[in-house]
Design an enzyme around this catalytic site. Structure first.
Site, short mmCIF file in Angstrom:
data_model
loop_
_atom_site.label_atom_id
_atom_site.label_comp_id
_atom_site.label_asym_id
_atom_site.label_seq_id
_atom_site.Cartn_x
_atom_site.Cartn_y
_atom_site.Cartn_z
CE1 TYR A 1 34.26 -20.50 19.19
CE2 TYR A 1 35.37 -22.27 20.04
CZ TYR A 1 34.60 -22.06 18.70
OH TYR A 1 34.49 -22.27 17.71
CG ASP B 1 37.75 -32.91 19.23
OD1 ASP B 1 38.65 -33.48 18.97
OD2 ASP B 1 37.83 -31.99 18.82
#
Lengths: 417, 252
Positions: free
Chosen positions: A25, A136
């Site tokens: 990103y 995660d």
């Protein structure tokens, strides 16, 4: 600051240093916070090409991290727009747990392992207390600061620091930490998935290699069953109802001791509780922290005394690192950082907040009056006086209302006075 | 998400009514009174609701969007942040934060459908630009707790199961977003006030249940009165008054 020395101030406050890497990103760079003198990592969020403003995943991370302030969770210290891009300021972290586990020069004592897994569980317990699933958990998302503090990072954003070992794609890497219920395709999961992953990290600290290295989802389950035995329905009654459930040939569980020959009984007991098949029975992060493993000898090592990889001077980064010399006690990024950053496409599917979903659904704007026009402000409950009463909606006339107000005034008077 | 209100940023940032009712100096210069201020916020809340009905999002998202808008105006002026753009932008941001993104172009489409007035005409780039300003005005705090969830726990606890009671209470909660209550009180207290009004209205005896709760009944009662007063005053609000208030913001 002049441009000539290679630094540049961002938003009048941050002195830009070298780029640490590029995530999915945007770019992450190191910077000096001129207000505090501290080193920070700034992530520049690229605005999407699809004209959808601030990146959704970045927004999710901002949203969560603003609520999660804890010594064992990465701190989002600031955020600001600059030249049309959103910048997120994180505390700068020296290294991560994966680098520690992989560094063959490091010896991890039982107390060190206890300290690392304790900090991991503490961070996780805070998330779970606030109903945040990390989803995660893996060693390279557990960052380690200059004082040895371990902090959970990457809450839905591209990794600031990626994986050092390019042999593994991200999917593969994450798979090793995936709980059996996820591999069986559950749509509703809870904190147990993070605890399972934490257990895998625990095992990895003990073994110094990833514990269950499946090469596919099916193989991952095979590896899990080979380690702990195929679950019996009595162990995990809901298993057979999971979407992707397939029957596996029965394998008996080898003694856990045979997998972790050098560890204490307390360690094995906690591990087995974290590796429990049935997510409903699996120990919670908080319960795990209360396990006797953490109070029995050896006690967890003080974070500041934990072994960490030595920063290497000779590297492609050495020039950039020189900047630090005049800055005093700043942390040197291990050179491998630069290499470790890689774009991670993997995003676990949208089940993140399965726990939270549906809570308000279905109850939507049923009270909507509908048919509002610009000159009449729509109200959900019609308290208009003596108006025509829409059949389905309760109304109240002024006589009722004054009575209502009186009631409101009078009731509970005994308690008030 | 963060389901613990007591440790939330929202809990720490609750304001007093007097703090909410401060008209920004820049708006004061334009002759905006506290009444105008409230009126414009009410109008913007309704605008958000109308847009939301068109793009079909849950009530919770509307509530979050309205809360963003009200929070933003405790820090920024309406001169800096035009309410006619802030409304759609807050809805846009709220759909993202509540994990049900609506495309900006869809909002722009419905803006045009709802208002032909060019003062409402904003394009995608305006919304995206404003999104950044709203984020800043909110100091990036995006998690909002609403009375809806406590309501779903409180009603069964109070032994209220009939649908009409539930609907009235739910509707009352929707209407509290036309006021600033969400900036001032914990959501469960707002839910209680709504249950209280509904139970008096529907003649359900909940006194015993309320008495057993460990909450400040004075506060619940005061909020209930405030809500009823709002319904009273609401009748005197006309479109004209809103337009007059909004026109004070127009440049030149």
């Amino acid at each position: 600051m002049a441009e000539s020395d290679g630094s540049k101030k961002v938003a009048d406050r941050y002195l830009k240093r070298e780029v640490l890497g590029e995530g999915t990103y945007g770019v992450v760079f190191k910077a000096i916070d001129t207000k505090t003198g501290q080193v920070v990592a700034i992530k520049k969020i690229r605005l999407g090409k699809q004209k959808e403003g601030v990146n959704f995943t970045a927004l999710r991370e901002i949203k969560l991290l603003k609520e999660l302030k804890d010594p064992n969770i990465i701190e989002l210290s600031d955020a600001f727009p600059h030249k049309g891009n959103l910048h997120l300021v994180f505390e700068f972290m020296e290294t991560d747990l994966e680098a520690v586990i992989r560094d063959r020069n490091i010896f991890l004592s039982p107390g060190d392992i206890k300290s690392y897994i304790q900090m991991t569980l503490k961070g996780l317990a805070v998330c779970h207390k606030k109903w945040v699933l990390h989803r995660d958990m893996k060693p390279n998302n557990l960052l380690i600061g200059a004082n040895g503090q371990l902090k959970l990072a990457d809450f839905g954003l591209a990794r600031i620091f990626g994986s050092p070992d390019r042999r593994f794609t991200h999917q593969v890497f994450a798979r090793w930490y995936r709980a059996p219920e996820l591999l069986f395709g559950t749509k509703q999961y809870g904190v147990g998935v993070d605890v399972w992953a934490a257990a895998c990290i625990f095992a990895e600290l003990l073994l110094r290699r990833p514990f269950l290295q499946g090469s596919s989802d099916i193989d991952q389950l095979g590896k899990i069953f080979a380690a702990f035995g195929t679950p019996k329905p009595s162990q995990w009654p809901d298993m057979v109802y999971l979407p992707d459930y397939v029957e596996y040939q029965h394998v008996p569980a080898p003694p856990l001791r045979s997998l972790f020959p050098m560890t204490s009984d307390d360690t094995l007991d906690l591990l087995s509780k974290m590796f429990t098949y049935d997510p409903k029975v699996r120990i919670s992060a908080q319960q795990a922290l209360e396990h006797r493993y953490f109070t029995s000898a050896p006690l967890p090592t003080d974070p500041s005394k934990l072994p960490r990889p030595a920063p290497k001077k000779e590297s492609i980064n050495s020039k950039a690192l020189d900047y630090n010399l005049q800055e005093g006690p700043v942390v040197l990024s291990p050179p491998r950082k630069t290499r470790r950053v890689m774009p991670n496409q993997e995003r676990t599917d949208g089940n993140a907040y399965a726990l939270e979903k549906n809570s308000d659904q279905g109850n939507d704007a049923r009270m909507a009056t509908g048919g509002f026009t610009n000159d009449r402000i729509p109200m959900s409950v019609d308290f208009s006086v003596l108006g025509a009463r829409p059949p389905s909606r309760p109304t109240i006339n002024s006589a009722d209302k004054s009575c209502l107000k009186r009631k409101l005034d009078l009731e509970f008077l005994p308690e008030e006075e | 998400m963060a389901a613990n209100f007591w440790t939330s940023s929202q809990c720490k940032q609750l304001l007093e009514q007097e703090e909410v009712d401060v008209v920004h100096p820049l708006d004061k210069e334009r002759g905006i009174t506290v009444e105008d201020f409230k009126l414009i916020k009410l109008h913007t809340a309704n605008y958000i609701w109308k847009l939301a009905q068109n793009v079909k999002v849950r009530q919770r998202v509307v509530a979050t969007a309205v809360t963003y808008m009200r929070r933003a105006y405790t820090r920024k002026s309406m001169m800096e942040l035009d309410p006619r753009l802030v409304g759609p932008t807050c809805l846009y941001l709220a759909t993202k934060a509540e994990e049900c993104t609506v495309q900006a172009r869809l909002l722009v489409f419905y803006i045009k459908k709802l208002y032909s007035d060019e003062k409402y005409r904003y394009e995608i780039k305006d919304i995206l630009e404003m999104e950044m300003k709203i984020l800043e005005a909110l100091n990036y705090y995006l998690v909002v707790f609403h009375p809806y969830r406590p309501l779903s726990q409180l009603l069964p606890d109070a032994g209220i199961s009939d649908i009409s009671m539930m609907h009235v209470t739910w509707g009352l909660i929707n209407d509290t977003y036309k006021m600033d209550l969400i900036l001032i009180h914990p959501p469960h207290i707002i839910a209680l006030a709504c249950i209280y009004i509904a139970s008096v209205l529907k003649e359900k005896d909940t006194t015993a249940w309320f008495e057993e709760l460990r909450v400040d009944m004075n506060l619940v009662k005061n909020i209930s009165m405030e809500i009823l007063d709002f319904y009273d005053n609401h009748k005197s609000i006309t479109e004209e008054k809103i337009v007059t208030a909004l026109n004070k913001l127009n440049k030149g």
